[in-house]
Scaffold this motif. Structure first.
Motif, PDB file in Angstrom:
ATOM      1  N   PHE A   1      -0.803   5.618 -10.784  1.00 35.46           N
ATOM      2  CA  PHE A   1      -1.663   6.632 -10.173  1.00 35.46           C
ATOM      3  C   PHE A   1      -1.163   7.157  -8.824  1.00 35.46           C
ATOM      4  O   PHE A   1      -1.402   8.311  -8.465  1.00 35.46           O
ATOM      5  CB  PHE A   1      -3.061   6.028  -9.978  1.00 35.46           C
ATOM      6  N   TRP A   2      -0.456   6.329  -8.030  1.00 35.05           N
ATOM      7  CA  TRP A   2      -0.245   6.643  -6.606  1.00 35.05           C
ATOM      8  C   TRP A   2       0.958   7.572  -6.418  1.00 35.05           C
ATOM      9  O   TRP A   2       2.020   7.163  -5.991  1.00 35.05           O
ATOM     10  CB  TRP A   2      -0.106   5.356  -5.806  1.00 35.05           C
ATOM     11  N   ARG A   3       0.741   8.830  -6.699  1.00 38.34           N
ATOM     12  CA  ARG A   3       1.835   9.817  -6.718  1.00 38.34           C
ATOM     13  C   ARG A   3       1.984  10.611  -5.418  1.00 38.34           C
ATOM     14  O   ARG A   3       3.086  10.806  -4.945  1.00 38.34           O
ATOM     15  CB  ARG A   3       1.626  10.802  -7.866  1.00 38.34           C
ATOM     16  N   ASN A   4       0.877  11.086  -4.876  1.00 46.83           N
ATOM     17  CA  ASN A   4       0.982  12.073  -3.783  1.00 46.83           C
ATOM     18  C   ASN A   4       1.041  11.373  -2.430  1.00 46.83           C
ATOM     19  O   ASN A   4       0.147  11.504  -1.603  1.00 46.83           O
ATOM     20  CB  ASN A   4      -0.195  13.043  -3.865  1.00 46.83           C
ATOM     21  N   THR A   5       2.116  10.610  -2.224  1.00 52.96           N
ATOM     22  CA  THR A   5       2.222   9.803  -1.012  1.00 52.96           C
ATOM     23  C   THR A   5       3.510  10.134  -0.257  1.00 52.96           C
ATOM     24  O   THR A   5       4.450  10.695  -0.820  1.00 52.96           O
ATOM     25  CB  THR A   5       2.232   8.304  -1.378  1.00 52.96           C
ATOM     26  N   ARG A   6       3.527   9.770   1.020  1.00 53.13           N
ATOM     27  CA  ARG A   6       4.729   9.976   1.842  1.00 53.13           C
ATOM     28  C   ARG A   6       5.678   8.786   1.714  1.00 53.13           C
ATOM     29  O   ARG A   6       6.882   8.958   1.627  1.00 53.13           O
ATOM     30  CB  ARG A   6       4.345  10.185   3.305  1.00 53.13           C
ATOM     31  N   TYR A   7       5.097   7.592   1.736  1.00 48.22           N
ATOM     32  CA  TYR A   7       5.939   6.412   1.585  1.00 48.22           C
ATOM     33  C   TYR A   7       5.120   5.196   1.151  1.00 48.22           C
ATOM     34  O   TYR A   7       3.887   5.194   1.233  1.00 48.22           O
ATOM     35  CB  TYR A   7       6.739   6.103   2.859  1.00 48.22           C
ATOM     36  N   TYR A   8       5.840   4.200   0.683  1.00 51.13           N
ATOM     37  CA  TYR A   8       5.290   2.911   0.273  1.00 51.13           C
ATOM     38  C   TYR A   8       5.510   1.922   1.404  1.00 51.13           C
ATOM     39  O   TYR A   8       6.509   1.991   2.129  1.00 51.13           O
ATOM     40  CB  TYR A   8       6.024   2.432  -0.980  1.00 51.13           C
ATOM     41  N   MET A   9       4.571   0.980   1.542  1.00 50.66           N
ATOM     42  CA  MET A   9       4.687  -0.019   2.606  1.00 50.66           C
ATOM     43  C   MET A   9       4.231  -1.374   2.081  1.00 50.66           C
ATOM     44  O   MET A   9       3.216  -1.460   1.388  1.00 50.66           O
ATOM     45  CB  MET A   9       3.814   0.430   3.781  1.00 50.66           C
TER      46      MET A   9
ATOM     47  N   THR B   1       0.832  -1.197   0.000  1.00 50.29           N
ATOM     48  CA  THR B   1       0.000   0.000   0.000  1.00 50.29           C
ATOM     49  C   THR B   1       0.871   1.254   0.000  1.00 50.29           C
ATOM     50  O   THR B   1       2.103   1.163   0.030  1.00 50.29           O
ATOM     51  CB  THR B   1      -0.931   0.011   1.232  1.00 50.29           C
ATOM     52  N   TRP B   2       0.208   2.419  -0.028  1.00 48.72           N
ATOM     53  CA  TRP B   2       0.894   3.706   0.162  1.00 48.72           C
ATOM     54  C   TRP B   2       0.284   4.438   1.348  1.00 48.72           C
ATOM     55  O   TRP B   2      -0.887   4.212   1.694  1.00 48.72           O
ATOM     56  CB  TRP B   2       0.778   4.574  -1.093  1.00 48.72           C
ATOM     57  N   VAL B   3       1.090   5.315   1.934  1.00 53.22           N
ATOM     58  CA  VAL B   3       0.658   6.081   3.096  1.00 53.22           C
ATOM     59  C   VAL B   3       0.755   7.566   2.746  1.00 53.22           C
ATOM     60  O   VAL B   3       1.809   8.027   2.306  1.00 53.22           O
ATOM     61  CB  VAL B   3       1.541   5.738   4.328  1.00 53.22           C
ATOM     62  N   LYS B   4      -0.360   8.287   2.921  1.00 59.63           N
ATOM     63  CA  LYS B   4      -0.397   9.715   2.558  1.00 59.63           C
ATOM     64  C   LYS B   4      -0.127  10.633   3.739  1.00 59.63           C
ATOM     65  O   LYS B   4       0.249  11.782   3.562  1.00 59.63           O
ATOM     66  CB  LYS B   4      -1.757  10.057   1.934  1.00 59.63           C
TER      67      LYS B   4
END
Length: 455
Positions: free
Chosen positions: A358-366, A310-313
């Motif tokens: 699509f998942w651009r505006n994120t802080r980090y990937y997990m 997932t990604w974390v915003k």
């Protein structure tokens, strides 16, 4: 439609002595029993294999590095596997910063070859992943904050379509397909046989670091890393790995495209957290940095593994970190872990609709995984991964198509966000009969029943 096409290349059937080796994958949980493997030597072999499969109504799977993380993606029982791993040619145009790369080369071999030429190309943390598999799903990497995703660096591809025809795909030719293959997942639109990538000159020196903490400092270490890593200098790519309690370690490392003296100052928020067992900082060549980040590894693992991603915003609250801790306390395999990689920089500067990723505006990937060797642990491990996802759901967004999770039902939205409907239209144009169809493939636009997508 076709007339008695013959399979060409290196063809392996179940009775051949090479068959057992051919069906092995890095993650043994994904192994299956196809009726034939075609190890393509050239593009005509791929084309013939697609035509043969159409004539004989045999399901098609494709692979390059054998790194599929879930069942039914790169091979299926009763199917044909079209394998590009023998196609490994690389042509470098240093002057124009372009590398033409056949789809069968593994990432480690490619980035080391280019590093020896003074060229920097994006790379992840595993040397044995095939460039053919990682690139179309996005391709997150250690240097994505400076160079973008692997897919952001694709300038063109050569692709065999559902009719066995060879297409040139770039910003001018088949431009809608060019949009789709940069993040639209592997195997949905055709079989890519070569990529043309943008590459850049390597820095003369690279800073690297490694920090290890005892497991009981998990909460404060995760919190410190997640507040620091997304905002640090964009030349610094960093991961955090929290292994199972049975393993007992927390580990962070990073690559900095700059000098070690500067890196030492940048990592102070980490080295000042908890009581590290080890702190290591060095200045090395790019080649040495690649060896540090993605060491050569065995092609096949002995442990079965299942993943989610997932990604974390925005930073995880205490409850989110508690869910991670619970998972790691219950996971029995010593290699089971939670893995974090910082986003930002160039990766986030590209608008979400500009490419299929699509998942651009994120802080980090997990991502997190549970591994096991005893078959009786299978269902427990799958359930653990799924429970962690449910507990984290309020704090996460989307999922990474290169780390597929078969428990995700609304996978189109999870993998592709608001780009899913456009991807379905591209699929309709290039593969209307859904020839390239697997457990979580993109359905053509005319398949409008949600049930069809979930099944």
């Amino acid at each position: 439609m076709y007339h008695n096409t013959k399979l060409t290349g290196m063809v392996v059937y179940p009775n051949d002595p090479e068959y057992q080796q051919a069906r092995m994958n890095w993650n043994p949980f994904t192994n299956a029993f196809p009726i034939v493997f075609v190890f393509a030597q050239k593009i005509e072999d791929v084309s013939n294999a697609v035509k043969w499969a159409r004539e004989n109504k045999v399901p098609i799977r494709m692979r390059s590095g054998r790194h599929a993380l879930a069942k039914d993606f790169s091979q299926t029982n009763g199917g044909i596997v079209i394998d590009t791993s023998h196609m490994r040619n690389v042509t470098l145009d240093k002057k124009n910063g372009i590398a033409k790369v056949e789809a069968g080369i593994r990432v480690g071999q490619l980035v080391r070859m280019l590093a020896r030429e003074g060229i920097l190309a994006p790379f992840g943390d595993s040397s044995t992943v095939g460039i053919g598999g990682i690139s179309t799903g996005g391709g997150i990497t250690a240097i994505q904050r400076t160079a973008g995703l692997i897919s952001d660096n694709i300038l063109a591809v050569t692709l065999v379509d559902a009719n066995g025809e060879v297409l040139q795909v770039n910003a001018c030719e088949n431009s809608d397909l060019f949009w789709a293959i940069r993040g639209g997942g592997g195997g949905n639109f055709g079989i890519i046989t070569s990529y043309t990538f943008k590459v850049r000159t390597a820095p003369s020196k690279v800073g690297i670091f490694e920090i290890i903490w005892p497991w009981n400092q998990l909460n404060e270490v995760i919190d410190a890393w997640q507040r620091w890593a997304p905002c640090v200098d964009v030349r610094l790519g960093t991961i955090l790995e929290a292994f199972s309690k049975a393993n007992g370690l927390l580990h962070s490392q990073g690559i900095f495209l700059g000098p070690a003296a500067e890196l030492e100052k940048l990592i102070l928020p980490l080295t000042n957290t908890g009581s590290p067992i080890k702190v290591f900082v060095d200045e090395v060549t790019l080649l040495e940095a690649i060896d540090f980040w993605a060491p050569n590894e065995p092609l096949f693992d002995t442990q079965n593994t299942t993943w989610s991603s997932t990604w974390v915003k925005s930073s995880l609250p205490e409850d989110g970190i508690a869910a991670i801790r619970t998972f790691l306390e219950r996971a029995s395999g010593s290699e089971s872990n939670f893995f974090f990689l910082n986003s930002g920089g160039v990766m986030n500067q590209i608008p979400p609709q500009e490419t299929a990723f699509f998942w651009r505006n994120t802080r980090y990937y997990m991502e997190w995984d549970a591994s096991w060797t005893d078959k009786c642990e299978t269902q427990k491990s799958i359930k653990l991964v799924e429970q962690a996802r449910l507990q984290l759901k309020p704090y996460i967004t989307g999922s990474y198509v290169n780390v597929p999770d078969l428990n995700i039902k609304d996978y189109g939205q999870e993998y592709y966000g608001d780009n899913f409907e456009r991807l379905r239209k591209v699929k309709e144009r290039y593969d209307p009969e859904n020839v390239f169809n697997f457990v979580q493939s993109i359905p053509p636009a005319h398949i409008c029943d949600e049930k069809d997508i979930d099944d």
